[in-house]
Design an enzyme around this catalytic site. Structure first.
Site, PDB file in Angstrom:
ATOM      1  N   TYR A  51       0.822  -1.222   0.000  1.00 51.49           N
ATOM      2  CA  TYR A  51       0.000   0.000   0.000  1.00 51.49           C
ATOM      3  C   TYR A  51       0.849   1.261   0.000  1.00 51.49           C
ATOM      4  O   TYR A  51       2.055   1.222   0.146  1.00 51.49           O
ATOM      5  CB  TYR A  51      -1.043   0.008   1.104  1.00 51.49           C
ATOM      6  CG  TYR A  51      -0.657  -0.124   2.557  1.00 51.49           C
ATOM      7  CD1 TYR A  51       0.632  -0.045   3.025  1.00 51.49           C
ATOM      8  CD2 TYR A  51      -1.678  -0.327   3.502  1.00 51.49           C
ATOM      9  CE1 TYR A  51       0.925  -0.154   4.367  1.00 51.49           C
ATOM     10  CE2 TYR A  51      -1.394  -0.443   4.853  1.00 51.49           C
ATOM     11  CZ  TYR A  51      -0.085  -0.357   5.284  1.00 51.49           C
ATOM     12  OH  TYR A  51       0.188  -0.473   6.621  1.00 51.49           O
ATOM     13  N   GLU A  52       0.170   2.389  -0.246  1.00 50.04           N
ATOM     14  CA  GLU A  52       0.814   3.701  -0.449  1.00 50.04           C
ATOM     15  C   GLU A  52       1.791   3.684  -1.627  1.00 50.04           C
ATOM     16  O   GLU A  52       2.830   4.341  -1.604  1.00 50.04           O
ATOM     17  CB  GLU A  52       1.520   4.160   0.830  1.00 50.04           C
ATOM     18  CG  GLU A  52       0.640   4.227   2.064  1.00 50.04           C
ATOM     19  CD  GLU A  52      -0.624   5.049   1.843  1.00 50.04           C
ATOM     20  OE1 GLU A  52      -0.615   5.939   0.962  1.00 50.04           O
ATOM     21  OE2 GLU A  52      -1.619   4.806   2.538  1.00 50.04           O
ATOM     22  N   GLY A  53       1.432   2.959  -2.657  1.00 52.37           N
ATOM     23  CA  GLY A  53       2.288   2.835  -3.830  1.00 52.37           C
ATOM     24  C   GLY A  53       3.193   1.640  -3.681  1.00 52.37           C
ATOM     25  O   GLY A  53       4.061   1.616  -2.801  1.00 52.37           O
TER      26      GLY A  53
END
Length: 590
Positions: free
Chosen positions: A441-443
């Protein structure tokens, strides 16, 4: 049940000895009257109590019970609500927030130490306030004064929470494909319609309101990423005086059933004509959202460090106590039936790898925090610009390298336990499951690697990279610099390889994508080498003051340079193989 004890001695070493943070804060006008060394130490001491005594004991029970969804309502595990109330009473959500709206205004260098404690104690619990802190940054940086006054005080206080609503079922990395729409209204507000998935803390029972930051498109928006706007959408509507009113047309459709972080509610959020307010300029929402996303990327990177520290503490204790076989050179604990497993070379390899990477990561996180503080608070324009360039360069490294190596460390810790590491009661298998999401997550970490090499190195001709490597070189040529020769060799390899990739990118469209992950790891190992050299130099000078601590630091530095830094040689060879080996196999033969 495993315990967590914050590594305060090492955190103080990083802040006071490695970076001399109090001297930095004293010369930054906005911080000089806010924080000093004694204040920072007191905050860390209190944070250690909160995370170790209040939050860590909920980690296993929270994992076993998980967040629950019933008839559109989410409930957190038993004990979370009570702990959260104690947590916000200490002002922890607003630790580094803007004092003009109720934040404590503490430097990021201090906040990263607290975040590490929080993730080490209980990653699921940590995520609820991490999203709030990121939302506050975006609102403070881009929203109107009216929105700031109405929402920030309650967010910093922790009575309200924040969420980040980006992803849709068909649009993950490619946010230009989002379908959520925002219709302008006569009163200046907007009506938002659409669904978002994978929303951390999209609903919960900890706070009286949740402030969603939502990416959506206006009716006349241009296609792709240039047509995205950012909106503030509260769960409960708020009047001009900050009082809560009617429920907004926002609902949680379900929560995900996940591999880890089970006590963190990961929600499907539905916006059915919900009232929202524009943050920043129309069609420039992605840039505004990146203020929050970049904060979250560093924060999630620190999740990797925190989980690794917790795993190391558990494994270290176990290795000292567990009796199995005799040491290769003969019995060490002659009064016992076998020796503790810490005598065995492979156990030491795993423990030293964990220790070296976690302490190196702690130092690097604080270095990035230092650059964030300089970029925000320095009164010298050139210093601010340089610091901001370093933040942009190093954020993808921090997010991806911390979490890739954090998973490695959690697996090492599990392996030290042998079969017991696979058993629930020891806590090691939960750490492996919880930290795994941090690479996604978050890229995803692959996207972070593309960002580093494609945009931050090749994209600007290596300007920011030279800023960082010049600092390393300046240290390595100082009289008495520790590990100067291997450090100079490593930084030369990084620079030469970066120049070669710049040339390859002009010839091969697949060059960057084929090399970027290995390049990010090579970059990370070189960055850690720089900080380990500095730490070793300090430890050598001060060894007589605290023989145990500084000797351990020196031994760990020796292990890093002899056993871990050489990994850059194989990474370099892999990168120089080019993209062709990835494309020799036709798609239908996979």
């Amino acid at each position: 049940m495993p315990e967590f004890n914050a590594p305060l001695r090492d955190m103080r070493f990083v802040l006071h000895e490695l970076f001399d943070a109090p001297a930095l804060w004293a010369r930054l006008p906005a911080l000089a009257e806010t924080v000093d060394g004694a204040t920072a130490d007191a905050i860390l001491e209190e944070a250690a109590k909160v995370t170790g005594n209040l939050i860590a004991p909920l980690n296993r029970s929270g994992d076993e019970q998980g967040a629950q969804w019933l008839a559109g309502q989410v409930s957190t595990p038993e004990g979370f609500k009570q702990a959260y109330q104690t947590y916000i009473a200490g002002g922890w959500v607003g630790l580094s927030g803007n004092p003009a709206f109720g934040g404590m205004g503490m430097p990021k260098m201090l906040a990263v130490q607290f975040e590490e404690m929080l993730y080490a104690a209980n990653s699921s619990f940590a995520l609820y306030s991490a999203l709030s802190s990121g939302a506050c940054l975006a609102i403070d940086a881009h929203a109107s004064e009216e929105l700031k006054q109405r929402y920030l005080p309650a967010l910093y206080e922790g009575r309200w929470a924040g969420s980040m609503c980006l992803t849709e079922a068909h649009a993950g990395t490619d946010l230009g494909m989002i379908r959520t729409r925002a219709e302008p209204q006569a009163d200046g507000s907007y009506r938002l319609s659409g669904s978002k998935i994978f929303i951390t803390g999209g609903d919960q029972d900890l706070t009286e309101n949740i402030i969603h930051l939502v990416l959506a498109k206006l009716p006349d928006a241009p296609p792709g990423p240039k047509g995205i706007s950012l909106f503030l959408v509260p769960k409960v509507l708020v009047d001009a005086n900050g009082a809560l009113g009617a429920a907004n047309a926002v609902s949680c459709g379900s929560i995900e059933h996940k591999m880890g972080i089970k006590a963190s509610a990961t929600c499907v959020m539905n916006f059915d004509g919900a009232s929202g307010w524009l943050i920043g300029e129309a069609n420039k929402g992605l840039a505004a959202m990146f203020t929050m996303m970049n904060y979250e990327r560093l924060s999630i990177g620190i999740q990797g460090i925190g989980c690794a520290e917790a795993s190391y503490q558990n494994a270290r204790t176990y290795a000292r106590d567990r009796l199995q076989s005799r040491a290769p050179g003969g019995a060490q604990a002659k009064d016992k039936s076998a020796d503790p497993i810490i005598v065995h070379p492979d156990v030491r390899r795993m423990l030293l790898s964990m220790k070296a990477m976690t302490e190196g990561g702690r130092a690097f996180a604080s270095y990035v925090g230092q650059q964030l503080d300089l970029a925000k608070f320095s009164d010298q324009a050139a210093e601010r610009d340089n610091a901001q360039a370093l933040v942009a360069l190093l954020t993808p490294v921090a997010k991806a390298f911390f979490t890739d190596t954090g998973l490695d460390s959690c697996i090492h810790g599990q392996q030290v336990f042998g079969g017991h590491g696979y058993i629930r009661e020891w806590g090691q298998e939960q750490l492996v499951r919880d930290v795994r999401i941090a690479q996604i997550y978050e890229g995803t970490n692959g996207i972070q690697a593309l960002d580093l090499l494609g945009r931050k190195v090749v994209g600007n001709g290596g300007v920011a990279l030279r800023l960082f490597t010049s600092e390393i070189r300046a240290y390595a040529v100082l009289p008495g610099a520790a590990y100067a020769a291997p450090l100079l060799d490593a930084v030369q390899r990084l620079e030469t390889l970066s120049d070669w990739l710049q040339q390859q990118a002009a010839l091969d469209p697949n060059a960057i994508g084929s090399a970027c992950v290995e390049y990010l790891h090579l970059f990370g190992y070189v960055a850690y080498a720089y900080l380990w050299a500095r730490m070793a130099q300090i430890a050598e000078h001060r060894r007589a003051e605290d023989q145990g601590f500084y000797s351990a630091k020196l031994a760990t530095a020796s292990f890093y340079f002899s056993r871990l830094l050489p990994r850059i040689l194989s990474l370099e060879q892999s990168i120089r193989a080019g993209s062709s080996p990835l494309f020799e196999l036709p798609a239908d033969q996979f």
